[in-house]
Design an enzyme around this catalytic site. Sequence first.
Site, mmCIF file in Angstrom:
data_model
loop_
_atom_site.group_PDB
_atom_site.id
_atom_site.type_symbol
_atom_site.label_atom_id
_atom_site.label_comp_id
_atom_site.label_asym_id
_atom_site.label_seq_id
_atom_site.Cartn_x
_atom_site.Cartn_y
_atom_site.Cartn_z
ATOM 1 N N CYS A 569 0.828 -1.198 0.000
ATOM 2 C CA CYS A 569 0.000 0.000 0.000
ATOM 3 C C CYS A 569 0.862 1.247 0.000
ATOM 4 O O CYS A 569 2.000 1.251 0.477
ATOM 5 C CB CYS A 569 -0.910 -0.020 1.225
ATOM 6 S SG CYS A 569 -2.115 1.326 1.251
ATOM 7 N N ASP A 571 0.379 3.677 1.823
ATOM 8 C CA ASP A 571 0.287 4.239 3.174
ATOM 9 C C ASP A 571 1.681 4.629 3.681
ATOM 10 O O ASP A 571 2.632 3.843 3.605
ATOM 11 C CB ASP A 571 -0.352 3.214 4.108
ATOM 12 C CG ASP A 571 -0.762 3.825 5.446
ATOM 13 O OD1 ASP A 571 0.150 4.248 6.184
ATOM 14 O OD2 ASP A 571 -1.967 3.860 5.749
ATOM 15 N N ARG A 573 2.871 4.836 6.515
ATOM 16 C CA ARG A 573 3.369 4.101 7.687
ATOM 17 C C ARG A 573 4.021 2.773 7.307
ATOM 18 O O ARG A 573 4.631 2.121 8.159
ATOM 19 C CB ARG A 573 2.215 3.846 8.663
ATOM 20 C CG ARG A 573 1.583 5.110 9.209
ATOM 21 C CD ARG A 573 0.251 4.834 9.858
ATOM 22 N NE ARG A 573 -0.743 4.386 8.895
ATOM 23 C CZ ARG A 573 -1.997 4.047 9.223
ATOM 24 N NH1 ARG A 573 -2.389 4.119 10.480
ATOM 25 N NH2 ARG A 573 -2.843 3.651 8.282
ATOM 26 N N HIS A 630 -2.062 -4.076 5.350
ATOM 27 C CA HIS A 630 -1.793 -3.580 6.699
ATOM 28 C C HIS A 630 -3.109 -3.287 7.421
ATOM 29 O O HIS A 630 -4.176 -3.183 6.798
ATOM 30 C CB HIS A 630 -0.927 -2.326 6.643
ATOM 31 C CG HIS A 630 -1.602 -1.148 5.971
ATOM 32 N ND1 HIS A 630 -2.293 -0.187 6.658
ATOM 33 C CD2 HIS A 630 -1.696 -0.812 4.659
ATOM 34 C CE1 HIS A 630 -2.786 0.695 5.815
ATOM 35 N NE2 HIS A 630 -2.432 0.344 4.580
ATOM 36 N N CYS A 633 -6.430 -0.090 6.921
ATOM 37 C CA CYS A 633 -6.197 0.442 5.573
ATOM 38 C C CYS A 633 -7.379 1.306 5.138
ATOM 39 O O CYS A 633 -8.535 0.854 5.108
ATOM 40 C CB CYS A 633 -5.998 -0.705 4.593
ATOM 41 S SG CYS A 633 -5.711 -0.166 2.888
#
Length: 737
Positions: A569, A571, A573, A630, A633
Amino acid sequence: MVGDTLSSCLRTLRHDLPASLVVFLVAVPFSLGIAMASGAPLAAGLVAAVVGGVVAGSLGGSAVQVSGPAAGLSLVVVDLVQTHGWRATCMITLLAGVVQLVLGVFKAARAALAVSPAVVHGMLAGVGVILALAQLHVVLGGRPQRSALANLVELPGQIADLHGHKVAVGLLTIVVLAVWTRLPKPIRAVPAPLAALLAAAGVAWAFGWDVTRVDLSGGFSEWGFPVLPSADWHTIVGAVLLVAMLASVESLLCSVAADGMHTGRRSDLDQELTGQGVANMVSGALGGLPIAGGIVRTTANVRAGGRTRSSSILHGVWVLVFALGFGWAIRLIPLEALAALLVFTGVQMVSVARVRRVHGHREVPVYAVTLAAVILLGLAEGVLAGLALAALLALRRLTWVTVRKREEQDGRLYVTITGSLTFLGVPRLTHELRSIPVGAAVDLDLNIDFMDNGAFEAIHSWRLDHERMGGTVDIDELHDEWYALAASGGRTYTAKSQPKAPDRWWMPWAQRQPRPENRTIPDEGGSAPSECQLAAGAREFHRRTAPLVRPIFTELARKQQPTHLFITCADSRIVPSLITASGPGDLFTVRNIGNLVPRRGSEPHDDSVVAAIEYATQVLGVHTITVCGHSGCGAMAGVLSAGVQAGSLPGLRRWLRHGDHSLARFIETEGDRLHNGALDVLCRVNVQQQLENLRTYRKVDEQVRAGTLELVGLYFDIGSARVHMVPPLRSSLSVKL
């Protein structure tokens, strides 16, 4: 069992037997020539060749090295013969073998390799020059003088008083040696030294030239047991240690070089040194020359296909048979041809390739000083001069301090000190630090691997003075904290350590130890533009991390060879290299919203992910494709809300349609868990579905079925910082890593 062993021996012998014949043909002329250059009986060269092949070959630790009389020892031997006589020289050879045997038994072989290669190459080059100058007089029909300078001074007169037939034989030999490597390969199957001597002997015999013939009369029949030299024990010990050291270093360096020529068993250097010691004891007792591993014979052995010690042993047997049964053939060889062979060999010992290698490591001064000292002063003196200079240069490198200063636009002064900080570098260090303007804000980076008390006192006192005058000093250490430990009164250790990565490099910017260059600069509106933070991060990378990883990226610059395609992803993080403990060049990474893999032919059409999959599997040849989801999400939250949470983001709503199969699979398999952590369950199911989507591509499916490609699912729980394996759809269990 016996049959297998016999079959293996026969297969090995099939390679070693022809190789031994090639080495034999190379060894005979070289052995005779080195004996002549050493001022020893010519038979002594053949004795050394036999013993080097049979004894050193049987007891040594190298599979392919071939030992015998060494050209590098000829200068020592000729001086010993002229000073003590031949039988006393044999005793020195025997005692040198005892020293080698003791060193081998006590596992001291590695210590011999501590000699700088620049010294060894310079010594061999010096020997080559002296050898060529001395034997050139023989080629010209005269006699060599006692020193290289004398040979050089007498050379013009020798050229003026040419001896026709002898010069012609010598020149013919050199011409054959020079052109032989350019002839067709079938012809080059005959070793060049043998071809040159055969040509010289044949032409001299055919035309009846007046040349000096090799004389072996009395060589084997007039043997007497070695006797101690009639000199004081200091002289004898010095001669023994010199022969032992030179023979050991030449043999061990040859063994190391031989390991790079073949793929068989690596050399046992202690065993090799022991075998060389026993061989020199036997050679000295039998009236032979000192023995060492020979790079010419070893190279001929490897190129001819030699694989085991049998080749070396057999070559010694062939030399013995030839000397006893065909000694009459040796008498046909002109001495001038042997001298020409040694002139050619001496010139080759001055290797331009070796000069380039030492130049790359800035060791040309060591090479040049050793070469010049060997020629002008003598072999032992030249080696000592080279070792002394090499030690001084090594000490200089260890104590050299580099100070670099750079002023940034923010007014801060960045100072980097590199090297080993000892009291020897304090004068330069103090000079550079005192030149820093009073009151400056200084970032001092210590890229050092050692700091003694003198260097610490110099830096610490400067820091106190600078701060007292209104300046600031921030000290950062890239290696072990030499300065911090010394400042706190802790004990420092003299052992050098490996570089450590910058502290807390993996932390978010906002949570790191605040550093001046990491402070954002507000714009007129009060906000901090992100590019300032990125630029500061790039500067920190250049200063702290780049020196550590530059060798890796230099190698990777030529080609990438990742083993994994990692789809995850976007993302912020998720840090793939952090959660997989991977490094540069390991992962071929694709990131998108929701770590989605559009099914083949699905709408809306998207080629970006497909292009990465095709390139990774068909060009890069990755072994694994990993899909990593993760917890929490946002993309899966949008899928779970049927696109409602995507709001007024039309592009995002269209992209999330690729998650519809994940939602359908979730409802089908996890319908009873809709109100119990439904989002995280969907995140896991989405990983499983994307693995299924990968199988819709024919090439991927074919490679998976063939077992050449593996599909792996991962799930990163952000809250607990745990990575879980996600099994295929047939199982809903997850396994913690």
